[in-house]
Write an enzyme that holds these catalytic residues in place. Sequence first.
Site, PDB file in Angstrom:
ATOM      1  N   ASP A 157       0.848  -1.194   0.000  1.00 13.89           N
ATOM      2  CA  ASP A 157       0.000   0.000   0.000  1.00 13.89           C
ATOM      3  C   ASP A 157       0.882   1.242   0.000  1.00 13.89           C
ATOM      4  OD1 ASP A 157      -1.738   2.098   0.379  1.00 13.89           O
ATOM      5  OD2 ASP A 157      -3.023   1.001   1.766  1.00 13.89           O
ATOM      6  N   HIS A 195       0.130   7.870   4.045  1.00 13.89           N
ATOM      7  CA  HIS A 195       0.726   7.192   5.195  1.00 13.89           C
ATOM      8  C   HIS A 195       2.212   7.470   5.362  1.00 13.89           C
ATOM      9  CE1 HIS A 195      -3.124   5.214   5.211  1.00 13.89           C
ATOM     10  NE2 HIS A 195      -2.918   4.766   3.986  1.00 13.89           N
TER      11      HIS A 195
END
Length: 306
Positions: free
Chosen positions: A188, A193
Amino acid sequence: MPVDAAAALAAAPRTTEIAWDHKDVLLYHLGIGAGVPATDPRELRYTLESRLHVLPSFATVAGAGVPGVIDGLSWPGVDVDLARVLHGGQRVRVRRPLPVRGTATLTSRIVAVYDKGKAAVLVLRREAADADGPLWTDDAEIFVRGAGGWGGERGPAGRAEVPGGEPGAVVERRVREEQALLYRLSGDWNPLHADPAFAARAGFERPVLHGLCTYGSTLKAVVDTLLDGDVTRVRDCRARFAGVVYPGETLRVRMWWERHEDPAVARVALAVGVAERADAPVLTGAVDVLRDPGADALGAGSGAVR
């Protein structure tokens, strides 16, 4: 219109071949926080290849392919800004225990598009099967801010009820400062993030932890606390994400035993909050597990293994 529900639902399923081995499983387990303390035998079942058990939540990253949230944005009828996208919920239904290494055919399709008024929710379903038959079904709910309002079906309610009374078990899991950076190596690569500038554009003070990292860490807490590490008893793990977690915070996981319509199965209801923010909610959900054949009572309200 940013989301054309009819086009997304009419799109043909996509099929791809995936493969994984023990290195992928070890990396995933480390990414969700396994290995603390490093020499604890209960942690070595997640971090040492000679005794490796595979958490069912590994299904969400198996094959290191495009994660469900990102995959869902590539379908016909979906043209949205990644900065407006959040992971709304996740469900994994396990057909049989996941092998340490394997190959599988993964079939994906959009199975629902809901109009929440100020947002749209897409449900991407991915089903994996190998030569011996089905392995798992993985549903990702993709929440797109500002993409609703076309008059479509609203869909189910967005948040599960938290059980009343004292939980049967409560555990805390600290999220390491670098955990999101490690978790993203499982596939991911969303900059939300890792990149402070992108996180700010998305409306957050700094990069946030992946929802699927919280999901995996929560399932591990259930397996370790209530199932004595037996990953093969997990049948279904579903969650709705209610808020964000920042690396460095502490997850407080509350668990309640509940009855299930199938007498061979018990349900563990879940509520997860951030300890440093007065248990600000980040996840609600449930895990369905095979009952312990040696137990003759559910033991609701007890942390005992049943």
